[in-house]
Design an enzyme around this catalytic site. Structure first.
Site, mmCIF file in Angstrom:
data_model
loop_
_atom_site.group_PDB
_atom_site.id
_atom_site.type_symbol
_atom_site.label_atom_id
_atom_site.label_comp_id
_atom_site.label_asym_id
_atom_site.label_seq_id
_atom_site.Cartn_x
_atom_site.Cartn_y
_atom_site.Cartn_z
ATOM 1 N N HIS A 199 19.487 4.952 4.229
ATOM 2 C CA HIS A 199 18.289 4.529 4.977
ATOM 3 C C HIS A 199 18.408 4.951 6.448
ATOM 4 O O HIS A 199 18.337 4.122 7.364
ATOM 5 C CB HIS A 199 18.150 3.001 4.881
ATOM 6 C CG HIS A 199 16.741 2.509 4.975
ATOM 7 N ND1 HIS A 199 15.878 2.500 3.900
ATOM 8 C CD2 HIS A 199 16.036 2.012 6.016
ATOM 9 C CE1 HIS A 199 14.714 1.998 4.287
ATOM 10 N NE2 HIS A 199 14.787 1.715 5.552
ATOM 11 N N PRO A 200 18.555 6.268 6.700
ATOM 12 C CA PRO A 200 18.904 6.706 8.055
ATOM 13 C C PRO A 200 17.787 6.648 9.088
ATOM 14 O O PRO A 200 18.068 6.632 10.284
ATOM 15 C CB PRO A 200 19.352 8.148 7.843
ATOM 16 C CG PRO A 200 18.613 8.586 6.623
ATOM 17 C CD PRO A 200 18.513 7.378 5.746
#
Length: 258
Positions: A184-185
């Site tokens: 989930h960058p």
């Protein structure tokens, strides 16, 4: 004699799909429209497939339709074509390239997000700087994200050049999609980016591009959740293969779409 698609193997489905492409230019455009339609619909876009086709062939926005949905669709289409170009040229995917793709994807619908300490801009592809929750999941701490992304993309670059069979490559693409979603960058567009990275791996070896159907959104999210709970991508990989089979069966029997 009519083909019984329920008994076809993956190589047979791939062969039939490729035989059905006909006018490659038109077929490719419609397929890219299809990917854009379903991927953005999963994220809440309200446009129909026909409206997506119209939007992507017009010189401006369509009247009477949500502006933000249209802007996201236009940017997704640009990001999709960019990631497919990278793959076709066998360009390695690294963190800088991924962030550039994220900036294209979120160019018109992203913006500043604020945390307790600072802010970051999703329209510029900047990584999130907060360590927050995504649903019930605790995310990787922000300061560990760059190294984690670098490790994932190194793994992708190595594997995509070594693996040969379609099943191996699709498995890699589905697993990588799951791994990026797990990291989930970005502050927005993670699902869209994960599916674009999946398509990069498929395009690298000129495989048909797979998608997640909008009407399978609930099952998609359940499969992701099951894989997170079980700490293995097995559930989501199995789901994605079923979606791939559906795509090859449906599109392999249609040389064009209405």
């Amino acid at each position: 004699m009519k083909v019984d698609v329920t008994t076809e193997t993956l190589p047979q489905l791939l062969n039939r799909y490729r035989a059905a492409t006909g006018d490659v230019t038109t077929y490719t455009f419609n397929t890219h429209c299809l990917l854009t339609y379903h991927s953005t619909a999963i994220e809440g876009s309200s446009l129909t497939f026909s409206q997506v086709q119209a939007l992507l062939t017009e010189s401006g926005l369509l009247t009477g339709l949500p502006v933000l949905d249209q802007l996201l669709l236009l940017d997704h289409y640009k990001a999709l074509n960019e990631v497919l170009l990278l793959a076709s040229q066998r360009e390695p995917i690294n963190r800088a390239a991924l962030q550039r793709l994220a900036s294209i994807l979120m160019h018109q619908t992203g913006g500043l997000k604020h945390s307790l300490l600072s802010s970051f801009d999703t329209s510029k592809g900047e990584l999130r700087i907060d360590s927050t929750m995504a649903g019930r999941r605790q995310l990787v701490e922000a300061h560990k994200l760059p190294a984690a992304l670098d490790a994932l993309l190194r793994e992708v670059n190595t594997a995509v050049s070594l693996l040969k069979t379609p099943r191996q490559l699709y498995d890699l693409s589905f697993k990588t999609h799951f791994q990026l979603l797990t990291l989930h960058p970005f502050g927005a567009g993670n699902g869209l980016m994960a599916r674009l990275l999946m398509n990069y791996i498929q395009q690298y070896h000129q495989l048909p591009l797979s998608l997640i159907y909008a009407d399978s959104r609930t099952a998609y999210l359940k499969s992701l959740d099951a894989s997170w709970q079980q700490k293995t991508p097995a559930s989501i990989i199995d789901f994605m293969h079923r979606q791939l089979i559906r795509f090859l069966q449906e599109e392999g029997g249609n040389s064009s779409r209405s």
